[in-house]
Design a protein around this motif. Structure first.
Motif, PDB file in Angstrom:
ATOM      1  N   GLU A  36      10.713  74.787  54.814  1.00  0.00           N
ATOM      2  CA  GLU A  36       9.131  74.856  54.996  1.00  0.00           C
ATOM      3  C   GLU A  36       8.320  73.773  55.600  1.00  0.00           C
ATOM      4  O   GLU A  36       7.375  74.130  56.133  1.00  0.00           O
ATOM      5  N   LYS A  37       8.934  72.639  55.069  1.00  0.00           N
ATOM      6  CA  LYS A  37       8.080  71.580  55.581  1.00  0.00           C
ATOM      7  C   LYS A  37       8.441  71.210  57.182  1.00  0.00           C
ATOM      8  O   LYS A  37       9.628  71.249  57.412  1.00  0.00           O
ATOM      9  N   GLU A  38       7.390  71.080  57.838  1.00  0.00           N
ATOM     10  CA  GLU A  38       7.548  70.876  59.247  1.00  0.00           C
ATOM     11  C   GLU A  38       8.405  69.569  59.783  1.00  0.00           C
ATOM     12  O   GLU A  38       8.176  68.531  58.942  1.00  0.00           O
ATOM     13  N   PHE A  39       9.371  69.758  60.553  1.00  0.00           N
ATOM     14  CA  PHE A  39       9.881  68.577  61.044  1.00  0.00           C
ATOM     15  C   PHE A  39       9.696  68.238  62.464  1.00  0.00           C
ATOM     16  O   PHE A  39       9.388  69.054  63.385  1.00  0.00           O
ATOM     17  N   ALA A  94      23.825  60.745  54.545  1.00  0.00           N
ATOM     18  CA  ALA A  94      22.637  60.965  55.729  1.00  0.00           C
ATOM     19  C   ALA A  94      21.891  59.739  56.153  1.00  0.00           C
ATOM     20  O   ALA A  94      21.711  58.957  54.903  1.00  0.00           O
ATOM     21  N   ASP A  95      21.499  59.511  57.184  1.00  0.00           N
ATOM     22  CA  ASP A  95      20.845  58.149  57.323  1.00  0.00           C
ATOM     23  C   ASP A  95      19.398  58.239  56.939  1.00  0.00           C
ATOM     24  O   ASP A  95      19.001  59.388  56.638  1.00  0.00           O
ATOM     25  N   SER A  96      18.941  57.080  56.388  1.00  0.00           N
ATOM     26  CA  SER A  96      17.678  56.986  55.517  1.00  0.00           C
ATOM     27  C   SER A  96      16.459  57.728  56.327  1.00  0.00           C
ATOM     28  O   SER A  96      15.364  58.042  55.584  1.00  0.00           O
ATOM     29  N   SER A  97      16.563  57.771  57.601  1.00  0.00           N
ATOM     30  CA  SER A  97      15.648  58.060  58.437  1.00  0.00           C
ATOM     31  C   SER A  97      15.221  59.702  58.565  1.00  0.00           C
ATOM     32  O   SER A  97      14.410  60.029  59.316  1.00  0.00           O
ATOM     33  N   ILE A  98      16.532  60.477  58.306  1.00  0.00           N
ATOM     34  CA  ILE A  98      16.318  61.853  58.549  1.00  0.00           C
ATOM     35  C   ILE A  98      15.444  62.607  57.785  1.00  0.00           C
ATOM     36  O   ILE A  98      14.913  62.329  56.791  1.00  0.00           O
ATOM     37  N   GLN A  99      14.644  63.441  58.635  1.00  0.00           N
ATOM     38  CA  GLN A  99      13.617  64.204  58.040  1.00  0.00           C
ATOM     39  C   GLN A  99      14.132  65.694  57.340  1.00  0.00           C
ATOM     40  O   GLN A  99      13.663  66.059  56.588  1.00  0.00           O
ATOM     41  N   ALA A 100      15.173  66.481  58.216  1.00  0.00           N
ATOM     42  CA  ALA A 100      15.383  67.530  58.087  1.00  0.00           C
ATOM     43  C   ALA A 100      17.134  67.564  58.189  1.00  0.00           C
ATOM     44  O   ALA A 100      17.455  67.199  59.294  1.00  0.00           O
ATOM     45  N   ASP A 101      17.879  67.688  57.057  1.00  0.00           N
ATOM     46  CA  ASP A 101      19.109  67.675  57.050  1.00  0.00           C
ATOM     47  C   ASP A 101      20.034  69.108  57.342  1.00  0.00           C
ATOM     48  O   ASP A 101      19.672  70.071  56.535  1.00  0.00           O
ATOM     49  N   ILE A 102      20.671  69.139  58.401  1.00  0.00           N
ATOM     50  CA  ILE A 102      21.031  70.874  58.988  1.00  0.00           C
ATOM     51  C   ILE A 102      22.036  71.217  57.868  1.00  0.00           C
ATOM     52  O   ILE A 102      22.287  72.266  57.752  1.00  0.00           O
ATOM     53  N   GLU A 103      22.778  70.078  57.375  1.00  0.00           N
ATOM     54  CA  GLU A 103      23.602  70.679  56.283  1.00  0.00           C
ATOM     55  C   GLU A 103      23.109  71.427  54.995  1.00  0.00           C
ATOM     56  O   GLU A 103      23.812  72.046  54.319  1.00  0.00           O
ATOM     57  N   LYS A 104      21.958  71.044  54.757  1.00  0.00           N
ATOM     58  CA  LYS A 104      21.167  71.930  53.424  1.00  0.00           C
ATOM     59  C   LYS A 104      20.544  73.066  54.346  1.00  0.00           C
ATOM     60  O   LYS A 104      19.922  73.660  53.113  1.00  0.00           O
ATOM     61  N   MET A 105      20.573  73.663  55.536  1.00  0.00           N
ATOM     62  CA  MET A 105      19.929  74.826  55.876  1.00  0.00           C
ATOM     63  C   MET A 105      21.004  75.881  56.088  1.00  0.00           C
ATOM     64  O   MET A 105      20.622  76.992  56.324  1.00  0.00           O
ATOM     65  N   VAL A 106      22.352  75.707  55.990  1.00  0.00           N
ATOM     66  CA  VAL A 106      23.328  76.336  56.129  1.00  0.00           C
ATOM     67  C   VAL A 106      24.338  76.698  55.003  1.00  0.00           C
ATOM     68  O   VAL A 106      24.373  75.847  54.198  1.00  0.00           O
ATOM     69  N   GLN A 123      15.126  57.674  65.258  1.00  0.00           N
ATOM     70  CA  GLN A 123      14.220  58.664  65.820  1.00  0.00           C
ATOM     71  C   GLN A 123      14.860  60.166  65.828  1.00  0.00           C
ATOM     72  O   GLN A 123      16.151  60.088  65.908  1.00  0.00           O
ATOM     73  N   PRO A 124      14.146  61.117  65.950  1.00  0.00           N
ATOM     74  CA  PRO A 124      14.689  62.393  65.878  1.00  0.00           C
ATOM     75  C   PRO A 124      14.981  62.786  67.332  1.00  0.00           C
ATOM     76  O   PRO A 124      14.510  63.837  67.848  1.00  0.00           O
ATOM     77  N   ALA A 125      15.764  61.971  68.146  1.00  0.00           N
ATOM     78  CA  ALA A 125      16.179  62.172  69.513  1.00  0.00           C
ATOM     79  C   ALA A 125      17.533  61.619  69.665  1.00  0.00           C
ATOM     80  O   ALA A 125      17.815  60.498  68.998  1.00  0.00           O
ATOM     81  N   LEU A 185      20.170  68.017  64.677  1.00  0.00           N
ATOM     82  CA  LEU A 185      21.422  68.234  65.653  1.00  0.00           C
ATOM     83  C   LEU A 185      22.668  68.411  64.757  1.00  0.00           C
ATOM     84  O   LEU A 185      22.872  67.705  63.892  1.00  0.00           O
ATOM     85  N   GLY A 186      23.554  69.533  65.030  1.00  0.00           N
ATOM     86  CA  GLY A 186      24.858  69.544  64.039  1.00  0.00           C
ATOM     87  C   GLY A 186      25.689  70.416  65.040  1.00  0.00           C
ATOM     88  O   GLY A 186      25.388  70.487  66.163  1.00  0.00           O
ATOM     89  N   GLY A 187      26.644  70.616  64.265  1.00  0.00           N
ATOM     90  CA  GLY A 187      27.856  71.692  65.116  1.00  0.00           C
ATOM     91  C   GLY A 187      28.523  72.384  64.288  1.00  0.00           C
ATOM     92  O   GLY A 187      28.712  72.000  62.955  1.00  0.00           O
ATOM     93  N   ILE A 188      28.966  73.495  64.786  1.00  0.00           N
ATOM     94  CA  ILE A 188      29.859  74.486  63.900  1.00  0.00           C
ATOM     95  C   ILE A 188      31.128  74.127  64.378  1.00  0.00           C
ATOM     96  O   ILE A 188      31.828  74.395  65.495  1.00  0.00           O
ATOM     97  N   GLN A 189      31.954  73.657  63.558  1.00  0.00           N
ATOM     98  CA  GLN A 189      33.412  73.327  63.728  1.00  0.00           C
ATOM     99  C   GLN A 189      34.311  74.009  63.165  1.00  0.00           C
ATOM    100  O   GLN A 189      34.464  74.849  62.123  1.00  0.00           O
TER     101      GLN A 189
END
Length: 350
Positions: A148-151, A112-124, A226-228, A156-160
């Protein structure tokens, strides 16, 4: 027709055939060996069941308003329209940016990039393989766990959903490496906790020489911290010898897109010329709408690295290494010239 005329016509035909053969042989030295592959018919479709917290019900992917600590089940369908059973690999992947400046949803488990706050791969859940019987629509469900921590911004991710047991289209590159072309569908998965908008911001992280698919490049690693999503970036790059203004290599490219909190290697081609060791400077201008970023960065190519990359590169213009081919080409050109002379003289005698 007399015997002499017949023999003359026969010789002309033979000469024409031989001439055509040598022209084709010569042309083969200048053309790349292309293998045409036909896209497989994907005998399956996928579709999501959009939940109540869908931000926009008019789009066909998950665009969810979530809250810190939320847990919810998301479902989608795999419709196998084939007359045979099939296996599919399901992986939920973090969005990244590839070397073409395209947002990519196909890679799982990359850094993951160093700037990432919330990693979608850790949520699924982790990737898994499922079987779907012939002519069956199968529902798949997975659990999404929001940190639990706000982001801020968007995640952004995708279900392949990749078909595993179909024949893959195979091509071979110039080094004899077989490339398997596999086919997959992706359902987008976008999360946001608020409506705050973020201004685009780009960084130049580093510059170095690199080989991609046996071609030499100078790569500039660009980061969107940036998260955009950033769309339609234009890049103007030139590489000069240190202290010089004259470009050695240059690139102009527009229409680049970047995933949130991602980085990618922007490749500047060396135009099939051998790399030379020394100190260089990259001058890079990036433009997005009314915003502009200008970067200048020095870098070095060592003698060892230049030799190593030139040795393994394909298609470089280097007459020292290509003299056998040049000799063959010269010989073929002489033969063609001789054949042309014979044909012209034969026609003049008539």
């Amino acid at each position: 027709m007399g015997i002499g005329g017949f023999i003359g016509d026969f010789n002309m035909k033979k000469l024409s055939i031989i001439f055509s053969f040598f022209v084709l042989l010569l042309a083969s030295f200048f053309t790349t060996d292309l293998t045409t592959t036909q896209a497989a018919n994907l005998n399956y479709t996928v579709s999501p069941d959009l939940p109540d917290n869908q931000a926009d019900s008019k789009i066909s992917y998950f665009d969810l308003n979530v809250k810190p600590g939320d847990t919810q089940k998301l479902t989608f369908h795999i419709n196998n329209t084939d007359n045979s059973d099939h296996k599919y690999l399901i992986s939920i992947n973090r969005a990244s940016t590839n070397v073409n400046g395209v947002i990519d949803y196909s890679k799982h488990g990359t850094k993951a990039d160093s700037s990432i706050q919330a990693d979608i791969e850790k949520m699924v859940p982790q990737p898994k393989t499922v079987s779907v019987p012939a002519n069956t629509d199968k529902k798949e469900t997975f659990e999404l766990k929001v940190p639990e921590k706000e982001f801020k911004g968007i995640v952004l991710g995708g279900i392949q959903i990749k078909l595993l047991d179909s024949p893959t289209a195979k091509t071979s590159d110039k080094k004899g490496v077989t490339i398997n072309n596999q086919y997959a569908y992706v359902i987008g998965l976008q999360l946001q906790e608020g409506s705050e908008k973020f201004q685009p911001h780009l960084n130049l992280r580093y510059v170095k020489s690199k080989q991609i698919n046996y071609q030499n490049y100078i790569i500039a690693n660009i980061q969107n911290d940036q998260p955009a999503i950033i769309n339609k970036i234009k890049a103007d790059a030139k590489v000069t010898k240190e202290g010089s203004e004259e470009p050695v290599y240059k690139l102009e490219k527009d229409g680049l897109d970047m995933a949130p909190n991602s980085n990618f290697d922007l490749p500047v081609s060396t135009d099939n010329t051998p790399l030379k060791s020394g100190n260089y400077t990259l001058h890079l201008k990036l433009t997005e709408k009314d915003k502009t970023w200008n970067f200048t960065k020095d870098f070095n190519i060592s003698t060892t690295k230049a030799k190593q990359m030139n040795k393994t590169a394909v298609g470089e213009t280097n007459t020292k290494n290509n003299w056998p081919m040049m000799a063959v080409l010269a010989f073929l050109i002489l033969i063609i010239a001789a054949l042309l002379t014979i044909i012209i003289k034969s026609k003049n005698k008539k």
